[in-house]
Enzyme design. Structure first.
Site, PDB file in Angstrom:
ATOM      1  N   GLY A  19      52.722  -6.524 -39.751  1.00 56.77           N
ATOM      2  CA  GLY A  19      52.369  -7.860 -40.203  1.00 56.77           C
ATOM      3  C   GLY A  19      52.362  -8.001 -41.714  1.00 56.77           C
TER       4      GLY A  19
ATOM      5  N   TYR B  99      49.268   0.873 -22.615  1.00 64.70           N
ATOM      6  CA  TYR B  99      49.749   0.112 -23.777  1.00 64.70           C
ATOM      7  C   TYR B  99      51.124  -0.475 -23.493  1.00 64.70           C
ATOM      8  CZ  TYR B  99      51.549  -0.710 -28.518  1.00 64.70           C
ATOM      9  OH  TYR B  99      52.103  -1.267 -29.637  1.00 64.70           O
TER      10      TYR B  99
ATOM     11  N   LEU C 288      57.933   2.978 -36.490  1.00 65.20           N
ATOM     12  CA  LEU C 288      57.817   2.372 -37.808  1.00 65.20           C
ATOM     13  C   LEU C 288      56.882   3.170 -38.702  1.00 65.20           C
ATOM     14  CD1 LEU C 288      57.377  -1.281 -36.533  1.00 65.20           C
ATOM     15  CD2 LEU C 288      59.497  -0.248 -37.376  1.00 65.20           C
TER      16      LEU C 288
ATOM     17  N   LYS D 187      49.201  15.848 -42.778  1.00 64.12           N
ATOM     18  CA  LYS D 187      49.048  17.301 -42.580  1.00 64.12           C
ATOM     19  C   LYS D 187      49.758  18.092 -43.666  1.00 64.12           C
ATOM     20  CE  LYS D 187      48.391  17.389 -37.545  1.00 64.12           C
ATOM     21  NZ  LYS D 187      48.951  17.861 -36.252  1.00 64.12           N
TER      22      LYS D 187
ATOM     23  N   ASP E 202      54.450  16.522 -25.713  1.00 58.51           N
ATOM     24  CA  ASP E 202      55.637  16.111 -26.457  1.00 58.51           C
ATOM     25  C   ASP E 202      55.899  14.612 -26.365  1.00 58.51           C
ATOM     26  OD1 ASP E 202      56.693  18.326 -27.757  1.00 58.51           O
ATOM     27  OD2 ASP E 202      57.793  19.023 -25.996  1.00 58.51           O
TER      28      ASP E 202
END
Length: 311
Positions: A18, A138, A168, A189, A271
């Site tokens: 957004g 989701y 993204l 990380k 994975d």
């Protein structure tokens, strides 16, 4: 087509997508952009959403608001992911229609496609197989959003359509290691390992899954391009046309950030889907292609992080 004085409501303007879409609209000269924080407008509250649309009656709606997270967050909070995403989508899409809003762009996710899908993934592969279990709630919510837009398009003639972006990344991403997506997780990380002089940094999974990535400014440019176009398709993929393994991605991140230690993979961690490469030929045939390379995008993202100055 829309003109630069059109009233455009961007739902979710503080998020990764957004905020980039707002920047792109402003870059292109749009001056009547409506923004509301969650404190000002709770998209989960139907009455608030209804009142907002009746009062504002925007010409265009960009539905970029969503509850998002990585594999762990989706595993830990499946009820939250399906409830919040379904609720805000139902409220925004239906109340926009009731207020007479003719144009709406809904931002989906590539996880709506089946786990084992022919590659590259065409829009028509939607609902042709089982979803990836780790983010199924989701994905189902996002599929409902896609079908809702298409249904209002078919029944009422609304110009409501959905775009399916690849993974993204960019400014305004989240770096909470318990909830973020793969690329911001790798950036955080690798940075922490570099700053703390650790000899290794750990990556979830085997490193073999393949993923496609797009810098958020390219996604925003594609969305505004579609808003300004005569879109006849209910669903359009936004992709780059190429993908890499997580192992290759982790190596690129280490090189950009300057981490010189060893990358360690943890195969006990999930994975996810083996491969996600979108077929973006529909969008490409309209004349749009991404401009920012993965290396350039990762560097732009890294220098925008709140922890970059520590390096």
């Amino acid at each position: 087509m829309i003109d630069t004085n059109s009233k455009i409501f961007v739902a979710g303007h503080r998020g990764l997508a957004g905020s980039a879409i707002v920047r792109e609209l402003q870059r292109k000269g749009y001056t009547n952009i409506i923004l509301r924080t969650r404190q000002e407008l709770d998209l989960l509250n139907q009455e608030q959403v209804a009142n907002f649309f009746q009062e504002e009656k925007p010409h265009y709606v960009v539905l970029a608001a969503a509850k998002v997270g990585g594999i762990q967050a989706n595993n830990d909070f499946p009820a939250d992911f399906i409830f919040e995403n379904l609720s805000l989508q139902v409220n925004v899409i239906n109340e926009a229609h009731k207020a007479g809003v003719q144009n709406l762009l809904f931002l989906g996710s590539n996880c709506i496609y089946p786990k084992y899908c022919p590659q590259p993934i065409k829009e028509e592969y939607l609902l042709t197989g089982a979803l990836e279990p780790t983010n199924e709630p989701y994905a189902i919510a996002k599929i409902a959003g896609v079908k809702m837009c298409d249904s209002y398009r078919r029944q009422y003639g609304r110009n409501y359509f959905s775009v399916m972006p690849i993974n993204l990344y960019g400014p305004n991403d989240h770096y909470d290691l318990a909830n973020n997506h793969v690329l911001p997780a790798l950036i955080k990380k690798a940075h922490d390992a570099k700053i703390n002089n650790h000899p290794t940094y750990e990556v979830w999974g085997t490193g073999t899954p393949m993923r496609e990535f797009m810098y958020i400014d390219d996604l925003a440019n594609a969305c505004v391009f579609l808003m300004e176009s005569d879109v006849s398709e209910p669903l359009i993929n936004i992709g780059s046309g190429s993908d890499i393994t997580i192992r290759e991605l982790a190596t690129i991140v280490a090189e950009v950030i300057g981490f010189e230690g060893q990358i360690v993979f943890d195969p006990s961690k999930p994975d996810g889907t083996p491969r996600k490469l979108l077929d973006a030929s529909k969008l490409e045939s309209m004349g749009w292609k991404p401009r920012i390379s993965l290396e350039e995008g990762i560097m732009k993202t890294y220098v925008s992080t709140p922890f970059y100055k520590q390096s």
